[in-house]
Scaffold this motif. Structure first.
Motif, PDB file in Angstrom:
ATOM      1  N   GLY A   1       4.642  -4.747   3.146  1.00 19.29           N
ATOM      2  CA  GLY A   1       4.928  -5.524   1.758  1.00 19.29           C
ATOM      3  C   GLY A   1       5.122  -4.657   0.612  1.00 19.29           C
ATOM      4  N   PHE A   2       6.130  -5.136  -0.211  1.00 22.69           N
ATOM      5  CA  PHE A   2       6.299  -4.146  -1.386  1.00 22.69           C
ATOM      6  C   PHE A   2       7.089  -5.102  -2.346  1.00 22.69           C
ATOM      7  CE2 PHE A   2       9.877  -4.079   1.642  1.00 22.69           C
ATOM      8  CZ  PHE A   2      10.616  -4.160   0.880  1.00 22.69           C
ATOM      9  N   PHE A   3       7.264  -4.688  -3.677  1.00 19.01           N
ATOM     10  CA  PHE A   3       7.953  -5.128  -4.791  1.00 19.01           C
ATOM     11  C   PHE A   3       9.558  -4.602  -4.527  1.00 19.01           C
ATOM     12  CE2 PHE A   3       4.019  -4.335  -6.868  1.00 19.01           C
ATOM     13  CZ  PHE A   3       3.693  -5.423  -7.238  1.00 19.01           C
ATOM     14  N   ALA A   4      10.448  -5.545  -4.561  1.00 13.75           N
ATOM     15  CA  ALA A   4      11.885  -5.267  -4.403  1.00 13.75           C
ATOM     16  C   ALA A   4      12.697  -5.243  -5.265  1.00 13.75           C
ATOM     17  CB  ALA A   4      12.570  -6.769  -3.431  1.00 13.75           C
TER      18      ALA A   4
ATOM     19  N   HIS B   1       2.862   0.157 -13.127  1.00 16.19           N
ATOM     20  CA  HIS B   1       1.851  -0.746 -12.265  1.00 16.19           C
ATOM     21  C   HIS B   1       0.802  -0.743 -13.202  1.00 16.19           C
ATOM     22  CE1 HIS B   1      -0.917  -1.911  -9.495  1.00 16.19           C
ATOM     23  NE2 HIS B   1       0.021  -2.590  -8.663  1.00 16.19           N
ATOM     24  N   LYS B   2      -0.122  -1.511 -13.174  1.00 18.30           N
ATOM     25  CA  LYS B   2      -1.038  -2.038 -14.085  1.00 18.30           C
ATOM     26  C   LYS B   2      -2.330  -0.914 -13.703  1.00 18.30           C
ATOM     27  CE  LYS B   2      -0.686  -6.831 -15.163  1.00 18.30           C
ATOM     28  NZ  LYS B   2      -1.181  -7.968 -14.915  1.00 18.30           N
ATOM     29  N   VAL B   3      -2.308  -0.356 -12.258  1.00 15.65           N
ATOM     30  CA  VAL B   3      -3.225   0.462 -11.882  1.00 15.65           C
ATOM     31  C   VAL B   3      -2.742   2.135 -11.931  1.00 15.65           C
ATOM     32  CG1 VAL B   3      -4.973   1.243 -10.134  1.00 15.65           C
ATOM     33  CG2 VAL B   3      -4.339  -1.130 -10.324  1.00 15.65           C
ATOM     34  N   THR B   4      -1.772   2.324 -11.384  1.00 15.70           N
ATOM     35  CA  THR B   4      -1.332   3.687 -11.337  1.00 15.70           C
ATOM     36  C   THR B   4       0.499   3.635 -11.085  1.00 15.70           C
ATOM     37  OG1 THR B   4      -1.590   5.758 -10.552  1.00 15.70           O
ATOM     38  CG2 THR B   4      -1.525   3.910  -8.889  1.00 15.70           C
ATOM     39  N   PRO B   5       1.139   4.509 -11.461  1.00 19.83           N
ATOM     40  CA  PRO B   5       2.566   4.302 -11.386  1.00 19.83           C
ATOM     41  C   PRO B   5       3.158   4.015 -10.232  1.00 19.83           C
ATOM     42  CG  PRO B   5       2.196   6.312 -12.719  1.00 19.83           C
ATOM     43  CD  PRO B   5       0.793   5.676 -12.487  1.00 19.83           C
ATOM     44  N   ALA B   6       3.984   3.192  -9.984  1.00 21.43           N
ATOM     45  CA  ALA B   6       4.545   2.567  -8.633  1.00 21.43           C
ATOM     46  C   ALA B   6       6.039   2.665  -8.347  1.00 21.43           C
ATOM     47  CB  ALA B   6       3.790   1.078  -8.410  1.00 21.43           C
ATOM     48  N   TYR B   7       6.439   2.196  -7.239  1.00 22.04           N
ATOM     49  CA  TYR B   7       7.855   2.029  -7.147  1.00 22.04           C
ATOM     50  C   TYR B   7       8.183   0.857  -6.478  1.00 22.04           C
ATOM     51  CZ  TYR B   7       7.593   7.356  -7.700  1.00 22.04           C
ATOM     52  OH  TYR B   7       7.108   8.524  -7.976  1.00 22.04           O
TER      53      TYR B   7
ATOM     54  N   SER C   1       0.716  -1.231  -0.155  1.00 25.35           N
ATOM     55  CA  SER C   1       0.093  -0.096   0.021  1.00 25.35           C
ATOM     56  C   SER C   1       1.012   1.324  -0.047  1.00 25.35           C
ATOM     57  CB  SER C   1      -0.997  -0.048   1.020  1.00 25.35           C
ATOM     58  OG  SER C   1      -0.216  -0.102   2.429  1.00 25.35           O
ATOM     59  N   VAL C   2       2.181   0.962   0.132  1.00 23.88           N
ATOM     60  CA  VAL C   2       3.160   2.372  -0.018  1.00 23.88           C
ATOM     61  C   VAL C   2       3.601   2.578  -1.129  1.00 23.88           C
ATOM     62  CG1 VAL C   2       3.325   2.415   2.496  1.00 23.88           C
ATOM     63  CG2 VAL C   2       5.037   1.216   0.994  1.00 23.88           C
ATOM     64  N   ILE C   3       3.285   1.453  -2.207  1.00 29.40           N
ATOM     65  CA  ILE C   3       4.348   1.513  -3.542  1.00 29.40           C
ATOM     66  C   ILE C   3       3.733   2.594  -4.429  1.00 29.40           C
ATOM     67  CG2 ILE C   3       4.350  -1.228  -3.448  1.00 29.40           C
ATOM     68  CD1 ILE C   3       2.014  -1.366  -5.603  1.00 29.40           C
ATOM     69  N   HIS C   4       2.570   3.059  -4.327  1.00 29.33           N
ATOM     70  CA  HIS C   4       2.496   4.368  -4.857  1.00 29.33           C
ATOM     71  C   HIS C   4       2.904   5.713  -4.613  1.00 29.33           C
ATOM     72  CE1 HIS C   4       0.161   1.524  -7.592  1.00 29.33           C
ATOM     73  NE2 HIS C   4      -0.727   1.123  -6.523  1.00 29.33           N
TER      74      HIS C   4
ATOM     75  N   PRO D   1      19.845   0.947  -5.208  1.00 34.64           N
ATOM     76  CA  PRO D   1      19.816   1.599  -3.779  1.00 34.64           C
ATOM     77  C   PRO D   1      18.694   2.692  -3.923  1.00 34.64           C
ATOM     78  CG  PRO D   1      21.844   1.293  -4.097  1.00 34.64           C
ATOM     79  CD  PRO D   1      21.359   0.832  -5.568  1.00 34.64           C
ATOM     80  N   LEU D   2      18.171   3.155  -5.003  1.00 35.94           N
ATOM     81  CA  LEU D   2      17.437   4.232  -5.167  1.00 35.94           C
ATOM     82  C   LEU D   2      16.059   3.754  -5.707  1.00 35.94           C
ATOM     83  CD1 LEU D   2      19.565   7.004  -7.105  1.00 35.94           C
ATOM     84  CD2 LEU D   2      18.982   6.927  -4.487  1.00 35.94           C
ATOM     85  N   PRO D   3      15.043   4.064  -5.215  1.00 31.53           N
ATOM     86  CA  PRO D   3      13.534   3.434  -5.812  1.00 31.53           C
ATOM     87  C   PRO D   3      13.706   3.551  -7.153  1.00 31.53           C
ATOM     88  CG  PRO D   3      13.258   5.774  -4.607  1.00 31.53           C
ATOM     89  CD  PRO D   3      14.821   5.432  -4.396  1.00 31.53           C
ATOM     90  N   GLU D   4      13.098   2.726  -7.613  1.00 33.07           N
ATOM     91  CA  GLU D   4      12.726   2.555  -9.379  1.00 33.07           C
ATOM     92  C   GLU D   4      11.233   2.570  -9.730  1.00 33.07           C
ATOM     93  OE1 GLU D   4      15.424  -0.859 -10.714  1.00 33.07           O
ATOM     94  OE2 GLU D   4      15.153  -1.233  -8.602  1.00 33.07           O
ATOM     95  N   GLU D   5      10.844   3.547 -10.254  1.00 35.73           N
ATOM     96  CA  GLU D   5       9.507   3.944 -10.756  1.00 35.73           C
ATOM     97  C   GLU D   5       9.355   2.736 -11.779  1.00 35.73           C
ATOM     98  OE1 GLU D   5       6.507   7.181 -12.320  1.00 35.73           O
ATOM     99  OE2 GLU D   5       8.354   7.901 -11.941  1.00 35.73           O
TER     100      GLU D   5
END
Length: 212
Positions: free
Chosen positions: A149-152, A163-169, A120-123, A156-160
């Motif tokens: 929970g998140f995509f790994a 995502h199928k719904v809206t941009p994510a990291y 739920s913090v991925i966006h 070291p920097l977040p990668e945009e």
């Protein structure tokens, strides 16, 4: 984009896919034994700490809130999407679900025994995550636990990503763990696994932290 526009766009995006999302992911835990194990460990730790209420933040249609309830927790859900909350209340009428934002929770200070934030913090734009984690710290009681929970990723920097719904990291587990430490949390454990055949080809991760 500014924070209000990100929240608005995310809300509208999930409102538009709520029914399909519930259909696709309502029984997702049946195929995720490692995630079930982490949720069980989280529930055991919350109960051992006094079993205060647990907020499922970004609860979607409420399937994980209901699972936490079966694990003996006083769980309730919060989601930005009006349509998701409508579905959650319909499908789980005995549980509480509130519309709200993780950036400004309508929850008193230090009252929660646990927080689940399952993808739920991925966006959340990276610059805004410290605000979210500070809000988590505010509402958790001392000794309360957070399961994130998140995509790994490996960078070291977040990668945009798209995502199928809206941009994510996606985040390096070490980088996200460091942000949580900076917010005052202490790591308890983590799980990182390879994607299943029918998942997006990203590793999946769970971080379990505690408020001292």
């Amino acid at each position: 984009m500014t924070e209000p526009s990100v929240l608005h766009d995310t809300k509208i995006a999930y409102d538009s896919v709520a029914a399909r999302y519930a259909e696709l992911f309502g029984n997702i835990l049946e195929t995720l034994p490692l995630e079930r194990a982490m949720l069980t460990a989280f529930a055991d730790l919350v109960r051992a700490g006094g079993a205060g209420p647990v907020a499922d933040l970004g609860c979607g249609p409420g399937h994980l809130t209901a699972h936490l309830h079966t694990l003996g927790l006083d769980a309730f859900g919060v989601d930005l999407s009006t349509e998701m909350i409508t579905l959650a209340r319909r499908d789980h009428p005995g549980l509480r679900f509130d519309e709200g934002s993780m950036t400004a929770l309508d929850i008193p200070d230090g009252t929660l025994g646990g927080i689940l934030a399952f993808y739920s913090v991925i966006h959340t734009p990276p610059r805004q995550l410290p605000t979210v984690f500070a809000e988590f710290q505010r509402v958790l009681a001392p000794g309360g636990h957070l399961l994130l929970g998140f995509f790994a990723g490996d960078d070291p920097l977040p990668e945009e990503f798209d995502h199928k719904v809206t941009p994510a990291y996606r985040w390096s587990p070490d980088s996200l763990a460091e942000l949580l430490r900076q917010a005052g949390f202490t790591e308890v454990g983590r799980m990182v696994r390879e994607p299943h055949q029918d998942e997006r080809q990203f590793r999946q991760a769970q971080l379990l932290f505690r408020r001292p």
